[in-house]
Scaffold this motif. Structure first.
Motif, short mmCIF file in Angstrom:
data_model
loop_
_atom_site.label_atom_id
_atom_site.label_comp_id
_atom_site.label_asym_id
_atom_site.label_seq_id
_atom_site.Cartn_x
_atom_site.Cartn_y
_atom_site.Cartn_z
N ARG A 256 -17.99 -8.34 -7.87
CA ARG A 256 -16.75 -8.21 -8.63
C ARG A 256 -15.87 -7.12 -8.00
O ARG A 256 -16.37 -6.03 -7.66
N LEU A 257 -14.58 -7.40 -7.89
CA LEU A 257 -13.62 -6.46 -7.30
C LEU A 257 -12.53 -6.18 -8.31
O LEU A 257 -11.88 -7.10 -8.82
N LEU A 258 -12.32 -4.89 -8.63
CA LEU A 258 -11.25 -4.47 -9.53
C LEU A 258 -10.23 -3.69 -8.72
O LEU A 258 -10.58 -2.74 -8.00
N VAL A 259 -8.95 -4.07 -8.82
CA VAL A 259 -7.88 -3.44 -8.04
C VAL A 259 -6.73 -3.06 -8.96
O VAL A 259 -6.30 -3.86 -9.80
N ARG A 260 -6.27 -1.83 -8.79
CA ARG A 260 -5.05 -1.41 -9.48
C ARG A 260 -4.12 -0.77 -8.47
O ARG A 260 -4.45 0.24 -7.86
N LYS B 204 -8.70 -8.45 -11.40
CA LYS B 204 -10.13 -8.69 -11.25
C LYS B 204 -10.36 -9.92 -10.39
O LYS B 204 -9.77 -10.98 -10.63
N PHE B 205 -11.21 -9.77 -9.37
CA PHE B 205 -11.59 -10.88 -8.51
C PHE B 205 -13.12 -10.96 -8.50
O PHE B 205 -13.80 -9.94 -8.56
N GLU B 206 -13.64 -12.19 -8.41
CA GLU B 206 -15.08 -12.36 -8.31
C GLU B 206 -15.39 -13.25 -7.12
O GLU B 206 -14.88 -14.38 -7.02
N LEU B 207 -16.20 -12.76 -6.19
CA LEU B 207 -16.55 -13.50 -5.00
C LEU B 207 -17.66 -14.51 -5.30
O LEU B 207 -18.33 -14.45 -6.34
N SER B 208 -17.85 -15.43 -4.36
CA SER B 208 -18.84 -16.49 -4.58
C SER B 208 -20.26 -15.95 -4.69
O SER B 208 -21.13 -16.58 -5.29
#
Length: 461
Positions: A322-326, A314-318
């Protein structure tokens, strides 16, 4: 022609990566030795690559002729007017000679057949199937009910004993495939590779019990009600009624076949179920096929370690995105979805339906591409792009092969950032959506569900 050839080649390639599809092909290619049912519907890639444009055009001209065509029209129409319109339209298309199509009969199976292949998958797909007669055979109603009793629903014998009690399968079901020519009654199960043999044994044990002791009156009554319910549900829409008439005519040349079939179903007895089970579900008529993880076949083979599937990152930009990657390297495929909070929770009675309308129009063009260009570009690489709306969300998704990832990302970003919402497209999709609402009003279960929702959630979206 060359462009469409490449698109279809990509469809071939995608089918080769689908374990469920490959398991089904393996079963039919083993069960049938002569009949065309042994072949994939899409065809064989080696033969496809040899087809020329001239051959395709010749096939079209020879088979797409009036006397090889059946029209089915159901709904609020004037039958005589429809008849006259078709007569006027086809008056310049004369009847043509049709070359008979030879379909070889499948000879009786005289011994058990087995095929076990390996594939890039983590689970085993196990199938057992027995040859049964064509749809017009008087034994088919009993065989269809037997299939329902064995493996349709969570109260079926296979589900209760194989999945729930023994814990051998992740999923298990039965099917009765009865087209115009002799078909199959089968059982499909998804299992741990180590439990494949035990699952097969238990399935055959349950089959043996039915052959020996039959089924209960309650099981038979439930199966009859399920059969009747499925057929009636299919007739609640005009499309369903048209499909029913078309199937009746093309398969049996009897427009009342469904009615005759349901009458025959209600006459099936407990003795009939045991009789057909004992007649058809025998070892010499059995085909067993399985698709297994690579390295899992053979007692001395070392089990290969599957490609690693990472945890979700899980990544969250400024800006709050929200970005979820698998990461999953097992297949060269990539799926991307952009999901927005919206739907009923974001709508008011005045703008009810706007989320679905937005989803429908998103793909109708951007500042840099028309709707046709979007469709051509994604389909040219064998991918797909879609938009959808639900109660709580709206989404846009792209599915492509790994080499085409850049193209897929570019299309998705263009749709999300530059959608134009053409006025003509909005008007057209509103008409389609309104027609969909009217169509839902023809379905009794949908009407009942909507009334229940209004009663339960009076002031809630």
């Amino acid at each position: 022609y060359a462009k469409e050839q490449e698109v279809i080649r990509r469809e071939f390639a995608m089918g080769l990566d689908d374990p469920d599809r490959q398991a089904g092909l393996l079963l039919f290619a083993t069960a049938y030795q002569r009949h065309p049912y042994r072949l994939p519907v899409i065809g064989e890639i080696e033969i496809y690559n040899q087809l020329t444009q001239e051959q395709v055009m010749q096939y079209y001209k020879s088979r797409y002729v009036p006397n090889n065509l059946t029209f089915i029209v159901v709904g609020d129409v004037d039958g005589e007017k429809v008849h006259q319109q078709l007569a006027d339209f086809f008056k310049s298309y004369p009847e043509k000679s049709l070359k008979p199509v030879f379909v070889p009969e499948e000879p009786p199976q005289l011994g058990r057949r087995e095929a076990h292949n390996e594939f890039a998958t983590e689970l085993t797909r196990l199938s057992l199937a027995w040859h049964i007669p064509e749809i017009t055979n008087p034994d088919v109603p009993a065989l269809d009910l037997l299939s329902t009793i064995l493996g349709e629903g969570r109260s079926s014998r296979l589900y209760r004993h194989v999945r729930e009690q023994a814990g051998l399968a992740f999923s298990v079901s039965a099917f009765s495939y009865t087209p115009g020519d002799p078909g199959l009654l089968g059982v499909d199960a998804t299992v741990d590779p180590k439990k494949r043999d035990d699952t097969e044994k238990l399935i055959l044990q349950i089959i043996a019990e039915v052959k020996q002791a039959g089924v209960t009156a309650d099981e038979l009554m439930k199966a009859k009600k399920m059969s009747l319910s499925h057929h009636l549900d299919a007739l609640t829409t005009m499309r369903g009624q048209a499909s029913d008439l078309g199937s009746n005519w093309l398969l049996t040349r009897n427009l009342s076949f469904s009615r005759d079939y349901l009458t025959a179903v209600q006459k099936v007895t407990l003795d009939d179920i045991r009789r057909v089970a004992a007649r058809y579900l025998v070892d010499q008529n059995l085909t067993v096929a399985s698709l297994n993880p690579k390295g899992s076949l053979g007692a001395k083979q070392e089990v290969s370690k599957p490609a690693a599937v990472t945890e979700i990152q899980k990544f969250e930009l400024s800006n709050g995105l929200r970005l979820l990657v698998r990461e999953d390297p097992r297949l060269p495929l990539v799926s991307m979805s952009a999901v927005f909070r919206s739907g009923l929770l974001a709508e008011t009675p005045e703008i009810n339906g706007i989320t679905r309308l937005t989803a429908r129009v998103l793909l109708k063009g951007t500042k840099t591409r028309t709707a046709e260009q979007i469709a051509n570009q994604i389909e040219a690489i064998g991918g797909s792009i879609s938009s959808d709306a639900g109660n709580n969300s709206m989404s846009v998704g792209v599915h492509v092969m790994k080499p085409d990832l850049k193209t897929g990302v570019d299309l998705l970003c263009d749709v999300l950032l530059n959608a134009k919402f053409p006025e003509k497209a909005v008007a057209r999709e509103k008409e389609v959506q309104i027609a969909g609402v009217k169509q839902e009003e023809e379905q009794l279960t949908t009407v009942a569900r909507n009334i229940l929702r209004q009663a339960l959630f009076t002031d809630h979206p």
